[in-house]
Design a protein around this motif. Sequence first.
Motif, PDB file in Angstrom:
ATOM      1  N   VAL A 209       0.748  -1.682   0.092  1.00 40.28           N
ATOM      2  CA  VAL A 209      -0.095  -0.125   0.078  1.00 40.28           C
ATOM      3  C   VAL A 209       1.044   1.443  -0.214  1.00 40.28           C
ATOM      4  O   VAL A 209       0.078   1.940  -1.140  1.00 40.28           O
ATOM      5  CB  VAL A 209      -1.202   0.409   0.574  1.00 40.28           C
ATOM      6  CG1 VAL A 209      -1.473   0.880   1.099  1.00 40.28           C
ATOM      7  CG2 VAL A 209      -1.370  -1.156   1.139  1.00 40.28           C
ATOM      8  N   MET A 210       2.013   1.587   0.973  1.00 41.75           N
ATOM      9  CA  MET A 210       2.408   2.269   0.778  1.00 41.75           C
ATOM     10  C   MET A 210       3.573   2.284  -0.555  1.00 41.75           C
ATOM     11  O   MET A 210       3.802   3.468  -0.833  1.00 41.75           O
ATOM     12  CB  MET A 210       3.664   2.441   1.928  1.00 41.75           C
ATOM     13  CG  MET A 210       3.037   2.206   3.210  1.00 41.75           C
ATOM     14  SD  MET A 210       3.941   2.696   5.100  1.00 41.75           S
ATOM     15  CE  MET A 210       4.203   4.539   4.290  1.00 41.75           C
ATOM     16  N   GLY A 211       3.733   1.542  -1.033  1.00 36.60           N
ATOM     17  CA  GLY A 211       4.853   1.593  -2.117  1.00 36.60           C
ATOM     18  C   GLY A 211       3.782   2.202  -3.476  1.00 36.60           C
ATOM     19  O   GLY A 211       4.781   2.706  -4.373  1.00 36.60           O
ATOM     20  N   ALA A 212       3.103   2.248  -3.152  1.00 37.83           N
ATOM     21  CA  ALA A 212       1.254   3.205  -3.850  1.00 37.83           C
ATOM     22  C   ALA A 212       0.904   4.152  -3.782  1.00 37.83           C
ATOM     23  O   ALA A 212       0.298   4.812  -4.771  1.00 37.83           O
ATOM     24  CB  ALA A 212       0.215   1.997  -4.549  1.00 37.83           C
ATOM     25  N   GLY A 213       1.682   4.235  -2.345  1.00 41.44           N
ATOM     26  CA  GLY A 213       1.142   6.217  -2.305  1.00 41.44           C
ATOM     27  C   GLY A 213       0.678   6.295  -1.029  1.00 41.44           C
ATOM     28  O   GLY A 213       0.159   7.537  -1.133  1.00 41.44           O
ATOM     29  N   GLY A 214      -0.006   5.507  -0.443  1.00 43.62           N
ATOM     30  CA  GLY A 214      -0.860   5.430   0.054  1.00 43.62           C
ATOM     31  C   GLY A 214      -0.465   4.618   1.490  1.00 43.62           C
ATOM     32  O   GLY A 214       0.763   4.621   2.082  1.00 43.62           O
ATOM     33  N   GLU A 215      -1.909   4.364   2.469  1.00 43.10           N
ATOM     34  CA  GLU A 215      -1.659   4.186   3.945  1.00 43.10           C
ATOM     35  C   GLU A 215      -2.435   2.660   3.842  1.00 43.10           C
ATOM     36  O   GLU A 215      -3.744   3.250   3.956  1.00 43.10           O
ATOM     37  CB  GLU A 215      -1.307   5.198   4.815  1.00 43.10           C
ATOM     38  CG  GLU A 215      -0.467   6.680   4.037  1.00 43.10           C
ATOM     39  CD  GLU A 215       0.041   7.653   5.676  1.00 43.10           C
ATOM     40  OE1 GLU A 215       0.425   7.376   6.610  1.00 43.10           O
ATOM     41  OE2 GLU A 215      -0.460   9.108   5.259  1.00 43.10           O
ATOM     42  N   LEU A 216      -2.875   2.995   5.656  1.00 44.05           N
ATOM     43  CA  LEU A 216      -3.334   1.754   5.866  1.00 44.05           C
ATOM     44  C   LEU A 216      -4.336   2.071   6.648  1.00 44.05           C
ATOM     45  O   LEU A 216      -5.671   2.824   6.612  1.00 44.05           O
ATOM     46  CB  LEU A 216      -2.824   0.939   6.460  1.00 44.05           C
ATOM     47  CG  LEU A 216      -2.105  -0.185   6.167  1.00 44.05           C
ATOM     48  CD1 LEU A 216      -1.339  -1.610   7.057  1.00 44.05           C
ATOM     49  CD2 LEU A 216      -3.007  -1.191   4.926  1.00 44.05           C
ATOM     50  N   VAL A 217      -3.807   3.533   7.474  1.00 44.17           N
ATOM     51  CA  VAL A 217      -4.671   4.748   8.415  1.00 44.17           C
ATOM     52  C   VAL A 217      -4.000   5.784   8.555  1.00 44.17           C
ATOM     53  O   VAL A 217      -2.335   5.685   8.237  1.00 44.17           O
ATOM     54  CB  VAL A 217      -4.612   3.469   9.571  1.00 44.17           C
ATOM     55  CG1 VAL A 217      -6.054   2.761   9.390  1.00 44.17           C
ATOM     56  CG2 VAL A 217      -3.921   3.559  10.673  1.00 44.17           C
ATOM     57  N   SER A 218      -4.932   6.612   8.714  1.00 39.38           N
ATOM     58  CA  SER A 218      -3.755   8.176   9.298  1.00 39.38           C
ATOM     59  C   SER A 218      -4.532   8.988   9.745  1.00 39.38           C
ATOM     60  O   SER A 218      -5.337   8.173  10.681  1.00 39.38           O
ATOM     61  CB  SER A 218      -3.419   9.155   7.563  1.00 39.38           C
ATOM     62  OG  SER A 218      -5.122   9.630   7.796  1.00 39.38           O
ATOM     63  N   ASN A 219      -3.243   9.874  10.718  1.00 44.86           N
ATOM     64  CA  ASN A 219      -4.068  10.473  11.610  1.00 44.86           C
ATOM     65  C   ASN A 219      -3.754  10.013  12.893  1.00 44.86           C
ATOM     66  O   ASN A 219      -5.394   9.690  13.771  1.00 44.86           O
ATOM     67  CB  ASN A 219      -5.379  11.502  11.249  1.00 44.86           C
ATOM     68  CG  ASN A 219      -5.829  12.841  12.492  1.00 44.86           C
ATOM     69  OD1 ASN A 219      -4.630  12.361  13.121  1.00 44.86           O
ATOM     70  ND2 ASN A 219      -6.943  12.510  13.283  1.00 44.86           N
ATOM     71  N   GLU A 229      -7.490   4.505   5.276  1.00 47.01           N
ATOM     72  CA  GLU A 229      -7.469   4.761   4.260  1.00 47.01           C
ATOM     73  C   GLU A 229      -7.096   3.406   2.907  1.00 47.01           C
ATOM     74  O   GLU A 229      -7.243   3.725   2.236  1.00 47.01           O
ATOM     75  CB  GLU A 229      -5.927   5.597   3.807  1.00 47.01           C
ATOM     76  CG  GLU A 229      -5.385   6.956   5.487  1.00 47.01           C
ATOM     77  CD  GLU A 229      -5.849   8.313   3.851  1.00 47.01           C
ATOM     78  OE1 GLU A 229      -6.745   7.935   2.604  1.00 47.01           O
ATOM     79  OE2 GLU A 229      -6.026   8.913   4.980  1.00 47.01           O
ATOM     80  N   ILE A 230      -7.177   2.317   3.545  1.00 47.04           N
ATOM     81  CA  ILE A 230      -7.141   1.172   3.159  1.00 47.04           C
ATOM     82  C   ILE A 230      -8.287   0.674   1.617  1.00 47.04           C
ATOM     83  O   ILE A 230      -7.710   0.637   0.530  1.00 47.04           O
ATOM     84  CB  ILE A 230      -7.153  -0.436   3.456  1.00 47.04           C
ATOM     85  CG1 ILE A 230      -6.493  -0.933   2.675  1.00 47.04           C
ATOM     86  CG2 ILE A 230      -8.462  -0.106   4.318  1.00 47.04           C
ATOM     87  CD1 ILE A 230      -6.082  -1.792   3.733  1.00 47.04           C
TER      88      ILE A 230
END
Length: 436
Positions: A209-219, A229-230
Motif C-alpha cells: 500500500v505504501m509503495g502505491a503512495g497510500g497508507e493503511l490508516v492516517s492521523n 485509508e485502505i
Amino acid sequence: MRAQRHRGSASGRRRLGLAAAAMVVGSATLTACGSDDDGRAVLNWYINPDAQETVQQIAEDCSTDDYSIEVQLLPNNATEQRTQLARRLAAKDSSTDLMNLDPIFVPEFASAGWLEPFTGEMADQVLDDDVLEGAALTATWEDEVVVAPQWANTQVLWFRKSLAEKAGLDMSKPVTWSQIIEAASDNGATVGVQANKYEGYTVWLNALVMGAGGELVSNTEAGKDAKIEIDSEAGRAAAEVIQQLVDSDAAMGDLSVSNEGTVLGPMFAEDSPGTFMVNWTFAYKNYEDTAGDQLDDLGWARYPATVEGEESRPPIGGIQVGVGAYSENKEHAQEAALCVTSPEAQEALAVNNGLFPSRGSVYEAQGLVEAYPEELLALFRESIDGAGPRPQSAFYSQISSAIQSTWHAPSSVDPESTPQESAEFLSDVLGGRRLL
C-alpha cells in the motif's frame, strides 16, 4: 516538540570493548531494584532474546561507577514480550528501567504514559542526523522522543542471478511485483512472500500500500478516530499484486501459510531455477551458511515497486530502547540508553548477530565492511532510510488483526471488494461495534 536532529555523536559516550569474538555470557536472573554489592544503583534492562551474548557485553561495558546494568530476558514471541512489559508498567513497576521494544508497540506504551521521554540535548543525541529516517520515524510520539533506536531491520528482494538473467530482468534498475511474478511464472520459478495469517502478512500488505503512495490508516494520534485509508487506489493496487500472484504459476503451494522461514528453501532447491523472495536481512547469513558453492548466484535488490515508476517503501522493524516511566533511576537509565544504542554497540550487534544499525555512519565501520559485501550494506542502509513504517498507533494490534481477518486467505483477495470490506470492518472494530 520533537528534538531537532543534527549530525554528530553524543558527547561523553564510552568506547565499548565489543570485539567480534570471545563474548562473555552473563547471568540473566531477575534483579530487584536497589543496589549491587558495590553500592551502585541497579538498572534492569529487559531484552528480547536476540543476541544475548553481545547484549550482555554491552550491558557490562555501559555500566559505570554509579550504576550497573543487569540483563533480564523477555519471552521469544513479540506479543508475549509486549504482554509481560505491559503488565509490569500498568502496575507502575519501579524495577523496569530499560526495555527493548518492537517499533509497533512504541505508540501504545507512549500513549499509556509508560515511557519517560528524552528531552533537550539528550533528545538531540538520540535522534541526530546520523539516525536513518526509517528508524527515526518509529522513535517519536506526539512530537516527543520516547525511545532510542538500537538496531533496525528491513526487507529486500533476494533472487538467483541466473534466474533474473534468464528472465531478461535488469536487476540494477527498479523492478515491480508484476515483473517478478511474470518472470518467475515464465521460467518455472516461484515468488516467496509472507502470507500466513500473522503479522508478516500485515508487513507485506503495508509495504504494498505504501509503495502505491497510500497508507493503511492516517492521523493515528487520534486513536480510535484515526482515518482509515485502505479503501483507496493504493489499497486496490496492493490487492491486484496479491491477486496476480495467487493466479500465477509463481505462487508457492503453501502460500496461505508461508512465513519468513518457509520461503527460504526454494532458492537453492535441487532441480529448481530458484525464486524471487522478499525477506529480512538475516537471509544473507542463512544462505552464506547453507548455499555452499551456489552463494555466488545469490543476488539482492531493492524491495519491488507496487506501481511502476513509484519508489517502493520497504518494511521496517528492529528494536528501540525505552526507559520506564516509573523507574527510580530515570536519569541514569536514559544515560544508559544512549550508551547501549551507541555506534559501537550497533557495530557489535551487526557484526556478531546480523542485527543492522539504525545509524548510517556505522555501515562504514570496519567490522561491517569485512563481514558483508559492500553493495549489500549499501542496500540495507538505503532500504532502512527509505522504509515505510506500519501505522504508528496505540491501537496497532487491533488494526493489524482486523486487516489480517479481511485480507486472508490471499486467494480471497479481490481488488474490487477487499479494500472496502476491510475498511468497513476496521472502522467497526475501532468503533467497538464488532469484535475481532
